[in-house]
Design an enzyme around this catalytic site. Structure first.
Site, PDB file in Angstrom:
ATOM      1  N   HIS A 242       0.561  -1.623  -0.166  1.00 28.66           N
ATOM      2  CA  HIS A 242       0.416  -0.112  -0.128  1.00 28.66           C
ATOM      3  C   HIS A 242       1.045   1.713  -0.100  1.00 28.66           C
ATOM      4  O   HIS A 242       0.660   2.271  -0.102  1.00 28.66           O
ATOM      5  CB  HIS A 242      -0.466   0.102   1.203  1.00 28.66           C
ATOM      6  CG  HIS A 242      -0.171  -0.080   2.558  1.00 28.66           C
ATOM      7  ND1 HIS A 242      -0.344  -0.414   3.662  1.00 28.66           N
ATOM      8  CD2 HIS A 242      -0.253   1.617   3.383  1.00 28.66           C
ATOM      9  CE1 HIS A 242       0.516  -0.123   4.548  1.00 28.66           C
ATOM     10  NE2 HIS A 242       0.576   1.273   4.217  1.00 28.66           N
TER      11      HIS A 242
ATOM     12  N   ASP B 135      -0.034  -7.730   1.980  1.00 32.51           N
ATOM     13  CA  ASP B 135       0.714  -6.451   1.854  1.00 32.51           C
ATOM     14  C   ASP B 135       1.920  -6.627   1.380  1.00 32.51           C
ATOM     15  O   ASP B 135       2.088  -4.901   2.723  1.00 32.51           O
ATOM     16  CB  ASP B 135      -0.474  -5.539   2.764  1.00 32.51           C
ATOM     17  CG  ASP B 135       0.193  -4.131   2.483  1.00 32.51           C
ATOM     18  OD1 ASP B 135      -0.257  -4.098   1.683  1.00 32.51           O
ATOM     19  OD2 ASP B 135      -0.426  -3.911   3.661  1.00 32.51           O
TER      20      ASP B 135
ATOM     21  N   SER C 102       4.931   2.357   7.440  1.00 33.96           N
ATOM     22  CA  SER C 102       4.712   2.288   7.204  1.00 33.96           C
ATOM     23  C   SER C 102       5.571   1.407   6.480  1.00 33.96           C
ATOM     24  O   SER C 102       6.440   2.198   5.132  1.00 33.96           O
ATOM     25  CB  SER C 102       3.289   2.144   6.088  1.00 33.96           C
ATOM     26  OG  SER C 102       2.002   2.485   7.065  1.00 33.96           O
TER      27      SER C 102
END
Length: 366
Positions: A86, A125, A206
């Site tokens: 992402h 992910d 992230s």
């Protein structure tokens, strides 16, 4: 974890920095650089924490994708970097910045290196990047064995939360959760073994590493849940599985999320999803031309014997003027009902030939 949003700080180019990117590429990452800022010298609470930060920070990169940014971890001497899917989205190439040699030194366009996105894992992910050259002092971070992850053990995170570049935090492992499911803003349903931690992380962390005291990666910081101290990292074991893949791994999609070709690289996506009662099932707002605007609504009944229905508002007046059904749920349109005069009543019924998107015959509804 929500997609971040970036920043640039100009300044002297540090010794050993990457060559400047061509103008077009540099401009592409300028917006992202604008959200990431160099910070004053880090202050840590103990000698062990300071050692972890000093040893690992050069191997944590700032990832620039579009106008957003995230973190990444160098895992091989030849320039492979793991981050979250992402973070990079559907980009084929992103920019990465390695930590300046001097603590708190500023950085800018000249420090951005191009990295190819060479593999994606929609299930866990994860994404794998490749840079052509690694600066001196950036050593690969090894993956920890699953047995090394113990509830209550100390862990360390380095990343770029809300643009505060190369920020260090520490905490403890709260739990290890197998087959944990979550969804990112990309609309994909993910599943992996995750390390739950109360280590403070925020957007921009992230894709960065969650480390143990031995400077080994026990997870890739990926998302947080509502509530205090509920942060999650995709486990090192899932990273190993990802690295062993020979090609991209795609997540399962519901019918409303499955990509529909829209000519070239643009693919249809579901912008919203909600429950419907008549018929009982799910509704999706579909964008087919990649402009982030809904083009039609798809209804997916829970009963597999009932057809998919597509609802259109062609004139934008807020009223449905076309209803198309796919009786066999096979991607082929079968029948269309059309309101041609905008009075809220269907006037024509159209029939389709297999594989065609426009009716070949219309009949007036009496």
């Amino acid at each position: 974890m929500p997609a971040p949003g970036p920043d640039a700080v100009g300044g002297k180019r540090p010794v050993g920095a990457a060559p400047s990117l061509p103008g077009a590429a540099a401009a592409r990452y300028a917006a992202a650089l604008d959200g990431a800022a160099a910070q004053p010298r880090q202050v840590t609470r103990g000698a062990k924490d300071a050692q972890v930060y000093q040893a690992a920070a050069p191997s944590v990169v700032l990832v620039l994708a579009g106008d957003g940014f995230g973190s990444g971890a160098l895992i091989s001497a030849d320039g492979k970097i793991v981050t979250n899917l992402h973070v990079v989205g559907d980009a084929k190439e992103v920019g990465v910045v390695f930590k300046p040699a001097a603590e708190g030194a500023s950085f800018g366009k000249a420090d951005v290196r191009r990295a190819k996105v060479i593999r994606r894992d929609e299930v866990a992910d994860l994404a794998l990047l490749q840079v052509s050259e690694v600066p001196a002092g950036a050593k690969p971070l090894p993956l920890a064995a699953s047995s090394a992850v113990q509830v209550g053990s100390d862990v360390h995170a380095i990343g770029h939360p809300t643009g505060q570049a190369w920020t260090y935090t520490r905490g403890i492992v709260s739990q290890v959760r197998k087959d944990y499911a979550w969804r990112t803003e990309m609309g994909l349903d993910h599943k992996a073994t995750v390390v739950q931690t109360q280590t403070p992380i925020n957007p921009g962390n992230s894709g960065g590493p969650l480390l143990d005291d031995n400077l080994e990666i026990i997870g890739i910081n990926s998302f947080k849940s509502d509530g205090e101290g509920l942060n999650f990292a995709v486990s090192a074991d899932d990273v190993r599985v990802f690295l062993a893949l020979k090609e991209d791994r795609r997540a399962n999609r519901s019918a409303g999320q499955r990509a529909v070709s829209a000519g070239g690289e643009c693919e249809a996506v579901a912008l919203k999803e909600w429950a419907v009662s008549d018929p009982k099932g799910l509704g999706y707002l579909i964008d087919v031309n990649c402009d982030a605007e809904g083009d039609f609504v798809m209804i997916e009944p829970a009963k597999k014997s009932e057809p998919y229905t597509y609802l259109f508002d062609h004139d934008g007046d807020g009223k449905i003027d076309a209803e198309i059904t796919d009786l066999g749920r096979d991607g082929n349109f079968d029948e269309a009902l059309l309101d041609v005069d905008g009075d809220g009543t269907y006037d024509l019924v159209g029939q389709f030939k297999p594989g065609e998107s426009d009716p070949y015959r219309y009949e007036r509804i009496k």
